[in-house]
Design a protein around this motif. Sequence first.
Motif, PDB file in Angstrom:
ATOM      1  N   PHE A   1       6.934  29.953  33.065  1.00  0.00           N
ATOM      2  CA  PHE A   1       7.827  31.115  33.093  1.00  0.00           C
ATOM      3  C   PHE A   1       7.747  31.857  34.428  1.00  0.00           C
ATOM      4  O   PHE A   1       7.890  33.082  34.478  1.00  0.00           O
ATOM      5  CB  PHE A   1       7.470  32.082  31.959  1.00  0.00           C
TER       6      PHE A   1
ATOM      7  N   GLN B   1      11.561  38.703  28.320  1.00  0.00           N
ATOM      8  CA  GLN B   1      10.571  38.202  27.372  1.00  0.00           C
ATOM      9  C   GLN B   1      11.071  36.930  26.696  1.00  0.00           C
ATOM     10  O   GLN B   1      12.210  36.842  26.239  1.00  0.00           O
ATOM     11  CB  GLN B   1      10.274  39.279  26.317  1.00  0.00           C
ATOM     12  N   VAL B   2      10.212  35.907  26.641  1.00  0.00           N
ATOM     13  CA  VAL B   2      10.498  34.647  25.967  1.00  0.00           C
ATOM     14  C   VAL B   2       9.494  34.478  24.830  1.00  0.00           C
ATOM     15  O   VAL B   2       8.311  34.787  24.983  1.00  0.00           O
ATOM     16  CB  VAL B   2      10.411  33.448  26.930  1.00  0.00           C
ATOM     17  N   THR B   3       9.956  33.988  23.691  1.00  0.00           N
ATOM     18  CA  THR B   3       9.093  33.737  22.536  1.00  0.00           C
ATOM     19  C   THR B   3       8.884  32.243  22.362  1.00  0.00           C
ATOM     20  O   THR B   3       9.847  31.465  22.384  1.00  0.00           O
ATOM     21  CB  THR B   3       9.722  34.321  21.264  1.00  0.00           C
TER      22      THR B   3
ATOM     23  N   LEU C   1       2.392  31.462  31.540  1.00  0.00           N
ATOM     24  CA  LEU C   1       3.179  32.558  30.984  1.00  0.00           C
ATOM     25  C   LEU C   1       3.511  33.612  32.036  1.00  0.00           C
ATOM     26  O   LEU C   1       3.221  34.800  31.874  1.00  0.00           O
ATOM     27  CB  LEU C   1       2.417  33.170  29.805  1.00  0.00           C
TER      28      LEU C   1
ATOM     29  N   HIS D   1       5.733  38.128  27.388  1.00  0.00           N
ATOM     30  CA  HIS D   1       6.057  36.930  26.605  1.00  0.00           C
ATOM     31  C   HIS D   1       5.174  36.858  25.362  1.00  0.00           C
ATOM     32  O   HIS D   1       4.065  37.412  25.320  1.00  0.00           O
ATOM     33  CB  HIS D   1       5.854  35.674  27.449  1.00  0.00           C
TER      34      HIS D   1
ATOM     35  N   LEU E   1       1.262  40.397  27.299  1.00  0.00           N
ATOM     36  CA  LEU E   1       1.527  39.168  26.556  1.00  0.00           C
ATOM     37  C   LEU E   1       0.951  39.295  25.155  1.00  0.00           C
ATOM     38  O   LEU E   1      -0.072  39.957  24.949  1.00  0.00           O
ATOM     39  CB  LEU E   1       0.891  37.979  27.267  1.00  0.00           C
TER      40      LEU E   1
END
Length: 301
Positions: A138, A144-146, A174, A185, A209
């Motif tokens: 990332f 934000q990524v899940t 991350l 994330h 995170l």
Amino acid sequence: MTAHDGERVIIDGENMPHTPGAVGSSIPRAERGAVHIEGDHWRLAGLEIVNGPYGIFGLDASGNVFDRLVTRDNYESGLHLQGASSGNLIVDLDSHGNRDPRKNGESADGVAIKEGSGSGNVIRGARLWNNSDDGLDFWMFLGQVTVESSVAWGNGFNRWNLPDYTGDGNGFKLGGGDPDPAVGHAVRNSMAFDNAVHGFTDNGNPGRLVTDRSTAWRNGGTGFDYADSVSVLTRNLSVANRTQAAPGSSSSSGNSWDLGGTWTLASTDSGTITGPRAADGSIRSSSFLRPANGADVGARL
């Protein structure tokens, strides 16, 4: 775009420009990807994308669904999203064997969501293995990524005899950047094992995170490397890594290193989790890397 009537469809990018590119060269954005998307609301399902200058490359691409795809043996990352990209779903992806001779291995990831921004991107049920750089990356992505129920293994080893090899070798990277953006994330119920360096790492991301019920096993570096972030780490399991955890200033509770003691595993046989998927595309369930004592710690896949 999908396979007709259950057939196996392979989109083969071999002999496209940049397969491979010259050492030290760059690929113009318009020429990236055996499949190149600059649009919204595409659904790609049940396809195999191989030998491309990137497998799938999405630029300013939102609301897309990448369903039960295989991206393998490409000359850059298997699936790469960049720019203003929001609300994408990557589900039941297998991305492996991707490498980048033009950068001596330092750039080809299984999944890369990099150098952009956007909310609501989700990765679920992915398997990311034997890529030259990282399983997941990332770098410089500001949204934000899940990540859920995903696995990364065997990343960061020079399987192609690339000269001056520089692959990083993390399972889940991350964030990070220059300077490092603070992004929160989230990773849940995921596994990283047998990667060259870290299992899960903030990579300098100073943000918050969230990593819950995930497992790092037998990685060459630190199982959970969060020394630069102010993260929340809960119910994670770290066993047989060079270093089990570096939580730094993160909140750490209910993890194996908090609970202490010796942790043995119900199974270290990865054959089910790395073997054929179930008919619906999901990762088959097993007792792989579950605590032998039945404790509610670590991933359940």
